[in-house]
Design a protein around this motif. Structure first.
Motif, PDB file in Angstrom:
ATOM      1  N   THR A   1       3.674  -1.383  -7.040  1.00  0.00           N
ATOM      2  CA  THR A   1       2.412  -2.671  -7.150  1.00  0.00           C
ATOM      3  C   THR A   1       2.072  -3.130  -6.061  1.00  0.00           C
ATOM      4  O   THR A   1       1.014  -3.667  -5.699  1.00  0.00           O
TER       5      THR A   1
ATOM      6  N   ALA B   1       4.196  -9.145  -7.924  1.00  0.00           N
ATOM      7  CA  ALA B   1       3.875  -7.684  -7.820  1.00  0.00           C
ATOM      8  C   ALA B   1       3.311  -7.356  -6.814  1.00  0.00           C
ATOM      9  O   ALA B   1       3.423  -6.055  -6.254  1.00  0.00           O
TER      10      ALA B   1
ATOM     11  N   CYS C   1       9.018  -3.750  -4.001  1.00  0.00           N
ATOM     12  CA  CYS C   1       7.885  -4.701  -4.509  1.00  0.00           C
ATOM     13  C   CYS C   1       8.669  -6.079  -5.110  1.00  0.00           C
ATOM     14  O   CYS C   1       9.750  -5.905  -5.565  1.00  0.00           O
TER      15      CYS C   1
END
Length: 88
Positions: free
Chosen positions: A28, A69, A87
């Protein structure tokens, strides 16, 4: 001695495979774009322009457990080598 033999057979049946990993998280934050840095010295980050939020995690560094994220985490080893880009 008689009770030891069944234990030896059980030990022979133990799995030597790595434990299964959890599901991989989606990329993400674009960490995959920086995966080429894994294995390089931490100073390699000085030559890369990263416009996203990032966090550098060295050994013995206290970090929060919050998950973001869009944040890129660079994990650095004791030998000052980039070991992981994730992430969170």
């Amino acid at each position: 001695m008689r009770h030891l033999i069944p234990l030896l057979f059980l030990a022979a049946c133990a799995s030597t495979q790595d434990p299964p990993r959890g599901p991989s998280l989606p990329d993400t934050c674009g960490a995959g774009d920086y995966s080429y840095l894994v294995g390089q010295p931490a100073r390699a980050l000085e030559r890369v322009l990263i416009m996203e939020e990032l966090r550098i995690i060295r050994p013995q560094t206290m970090v929060t457990m919050d998950y973001r994220a869009g944040r890129i985490n660079f994990k650095i080893s004791d030998q000052d080598i980039i070991t992981d880009v994730t992430c969170g």
